[in-house]
Design a protein around this motif. Structure first.
Motif, short mmCIF file in Angstrom:
data_model
loop_
_atom_site.label_atom_id
_atom_site.label_comp_id
_atom_site.label_asym_id
_atom_site.label_seq_id
_atom_site.Cartn_x
_atom_site.Cartn_y
_atom_site.Cartn_z
N HIS A 140 30.57 45.43 31.85
CA HIS A 140 31.88 46.05 31.68
C HIS A 140 32.09 47.24 32.61
O HIS A 140 33.13 47.37 33.26
CB HIS A 140 32.05 46.49 30.22
N ILE A 141 31.09 48.12 32.70
CA ILE A 141 31.23 49.30 33.56
C ILE A 141 31.35 48.88 35.02
O ILE A 141 32.22 49.36 35.76
CB ILE A 141 30.04 50.25 33.38
N GLY A 142 30.46 47.97 35.45
CA GLY A 142 30.46 47.54 36.85
C GLY A 142 31.78 46.93 37.29
O GLY A 142 32.20 47.10 38.44
N ILE A 143 32.46 46.23 36.37
CA ILE A 143 33.73 45.59 36.72
C ILE A 143 34.89 46.57 36.64
O ILE A 143 35.69 46.68 37.58
CB ILE A 143 33.99 44.38 35.79
N THR A 144 35.01 47.28 35.52
CA THR A 144 36.22 48.09 35.29
C THR A 144 36.34 49.29 36.22
O THR A 144 37.44 49.79 36.44
CB THR A 144 36.29 48.55 33.83
N ILE A 145 35.22 49.78 36.77
CA ILE A 145 35.34 50.90 37.72
C ILE A 145 35.99 50.45 39.02
O ILE A 145 36.40 51.29 39.83
CB ILE A 145 33.97 51.55 38.03
N LEU A 146 36.12 49.15 39.21
CA LEU A 146 36.76 48.62 40.42
C LEU A 146 38.27 48.44 40.24
O LEU A 146 38.97 48.09 41.19
CB LEU A 146 36.14 47.27 40.81
N ALA A 147 38.76 48.64 39.01
CA ALA A 147 40.18 48.44 38.74
C ALA A 147 41.02 49.57 39.35
O ALA A 147 40.60 50.73 39.39
CB ALA A 147 40.43 48.36 37.24
N CYS A 148 42.20 49.21 39.85
CA CYS A 148 43.10 50.20 40.45
C CYS A 148 43.99 50.81 39.37
O CYS A 148 45.22 50.74 39.42
CB CYS A 148 43.97 49.53 41.51
N THR A 149 43.37 51.38 38.36
CA THR A 149 44.09 52.01 37.27
C THR A 149 43.14 52.96 36.56
O THR A 149 41.93 52.96 36.84
CB THR A 149 44.63 50.95 36.28
N ASP A 150 43.67 53.76 35.66
CA ASP A 150 42.84 54.69 34.91
C ASP A 150 41.91 53.92 33.99
O ASP A 150 42.35 53.12 33.16
CB ASP A 150 43.74 55.63 34.09
N ARG A 151 40.61 54.16 34.13
CA ARG A 151 39.63 53.41 33.37
C ARG A 151 39.45 53.94 31.95
O ARG A 151 38.96 53.22 31.07
CB ARG A 151 38.28 53.43 34.10
N ALA A 152 39.84 55.20 31.69
CA ALA A 152 39.54 55.85 30.41
C ALA A 152 40.00 55.05 29.19
O ALA A 152 39.24 54.91 28.23
CB ALA A 152 40.15 57.26 30.39
N PRO A 153 41.23 54.51 29.19
CA PRO A 153 41.67 53.77 27.99
C PRO A 153 40.84 52.52 27.72
O PRO A 153 40.87 51.98 26.61
CB PRO A 153 43.12 53.37 28.33
N TYR A 154 40.08 52.05 28.71
CA TYR A 154 39.27 50.86 28.55
C TYR A 154 37.79 51.20 28.42
O TYR A 154 37.05 50.54 27.70
CB TYR A 154 39.49 49.91 29.75
N GLY A 155 37.38 52.26 29.10
CA GLY A 155 35.98 52.65 29.08
C GLY A 155 35.55 53.28 27.77
O GLY A 155 34.46 53.00 27.27
N PHE A 156 36.42 54.13 27.19
CA PHE A 156 36.04 54.84 25.96
C PHE A 156 35.83 53.89 24.78
O PHE A 156 34.81 53.98 24.09
CB PHE A 156 37.07 55.91 25.62
N PRO A 157 36.76 52.95 24.50
CA PRO A 157 36.51 52.00 23.41
C PRO A 157 35.24 51.18 23.64
O PRO A 157 34.52 50.88 22.68
CB PRO A 157 37.76 51.11 23.42
N ALA A 158 34.98 50.81 24.88
CA ALA A 158 33.75 50.05 25.18
C ALA A 158 32.51 50.89 24.91
O ALA A 158 31.50 50.38 24.39
CB ALA A 158 33.76 49.59 26.63
N PHE A 159 32.59 52.19 25.25
CA PHE A 159 31.46 53.10 24.97
C PHE A 159 31.24 53.24 23.48
O PHE A 159 30.09 53.21 23.01
CB PHE A 159 31.74 54.46 25.60
N VAL A 160 32.33 53.39 22.71
CA VAL A 160 32.21 53.50 21.25
C VAL A 160 31.59 52.23 20.67
O VAL A 160 30.69 52.28 19.82
CB VAL A 160 33.59 53.75 20.61
N PHE A 161 32.05 51.07 21.16
CA PHE A 161 31.49 49.80 20.70
C PHE A 161 29.99 49.72 20.99
O PHE A 161 29.20 49.31 20.14
CB PHE A 161 32.21 48.63 21.37
#
Length: 324
Positions: free
Chosen positions: A182-203
């Motif tokens: 998840h981290i390796g893919i989403t850091i490549l997105a051209c958008t703010d990662r926080a709304p996607y990274g934080f829920p994944a971290f909590v999970f």
């Protein structure tokens, strides 16, 4: 940039170990293949022994059966692609295939965590509540709990994929890892990662720390119960029944907790060191677990000994029949 499936990326490139010198690539790929071969061979042997010896059809070994299956699937999900990168210079993975791999990486990791929870529950009831153990944790109960673990575990990873897949990937397509996560893919997105990274971290924290909290509690209770046993031999016997599971749990959790704690206290690693650590705690336990079962579990040792003895007798009889 607005979110949506506006990706111009059609495939990703897995770097493997970024700083690896070309002259060592064949050696590293050979080591990874050796790890994969040992993992498959060891776990398949355990599955075969379990299937052919009905004396092993006990709750503890049904849990080990689940762990073996999970280890085989995880290694098969991650290792062949990175091996092919170094052997056949095929480091690319299609856009969709990368997300499929990401799902199985996180799904199987979640299942593994739940299975270790069941393993701790098994030893807790066996040592702390031995009279209730046959009633509370029989084969039917383990079957239900195991199926529940495999079914429930898919929810979080599936949601992560559903949320990450439509993001716009319009920049780099290079993933600094040996597999898609998840981290390796989403850091490549051209958008703010926080709304996607934080829920994944909590999970990830709930999946990791939830079972770990019960595991710590259960083994504290086990130690207290063992210390109350007056007979020294009884203490040793009780601890010996827990040692294989405890070793497996430590192999899974200690490196992960170290990485998470290190990152939170400001300890940083180079990309190569981080990937090596992740690969070690991801791939070494599946390879080592069958050895632990065989060396530490008495029933498993006896079953293997009988299998080898039976095959030796059959081979001797076959040779005698040919010579006659």
């Amino acid at each position: 940039m607005a979110e949506g499936n506006q990706s111009t990326v059609t495939e990703f490139i897995l770097t493997g170990f970024p700083g690896l010198h070309p002259e060592y690539q064949d050696l590293v790929s050979a080591i990874l293949f050796f790890v994969y071969f040992l993992t498959m061979a060891g776990n398949v042997i355990i599955l075969f022994v379990f299937a052919t010896d009905h004396s092993l059809h006990k709750p503890m070994y049904y849990i080990i059966l689940n762990l073996c299956t999970c280890d085989i699937l995880f290694s098969t999900t991650t290792l062949p692609k990175i091996i092919s990168k170094y052997w056949f210079h095929s480091g690319t993975i299609s856009f969709t295939a990368c997300f499929v791999q990401m799902f199985f990486v996180h799904y199987l990791g979640t299942v593994n965590s739940y299975i270790l929870f069941l393993m701790a529950l098994d030893r807790y009831l066996a040592v702390c509540h031995p009279l209730k153990y046959p009633i509370l944790l029989n084969n039917s109960t383990i079957l239900i709990l195991s199926i529940t673990a495999w079914v429930v575990a898919h929810a979080g990873p599936l949601m992560m994929v559903i949320r990450a897949y439509p993001l716009p990937y319009c920049a780099s397509n290079i993933i600094n890892h040996c597999y898609c996560d998840h981290i390796g893919i989403t850091i490549l997105a051209c958008t703010d990662r926080a709304p996607y990274g934080f829920p994944a971290f909590v999970f990830a924290m709930v999946t990791l720390l939830g079972p770990l909290a019960f595991i710590v509690f259960s083994y504290c209770c086990i130690i207290i119960a063992v210390l109350k046993i007056a007979n020294v031999q009884g203490r040793i016997k009780s601890l010996s029944t827990c040692s294989p599971q405890l070793i497996i749990i430590l192999l899974y959790y200690l490196p992960r907790c170290f990485v998470y704690l290190a990152s939170n206290v400001g300890i940083t690693f180079s990309a190569d060191v981080r990937i090596v650590i992740i690969m070690m705690y991801s791939l070494c336990p599946p390879m080592i677990n069958p050895l632990i079962y065989c060396l530490r579990a008495k029933d498993m040792r006896e079953s293997l000994r009988k299998q080898f003895k039976r095959r030796a007798v059959l081979k001797k009889a076959h040779v005698s029949a040919i010579s006659d």
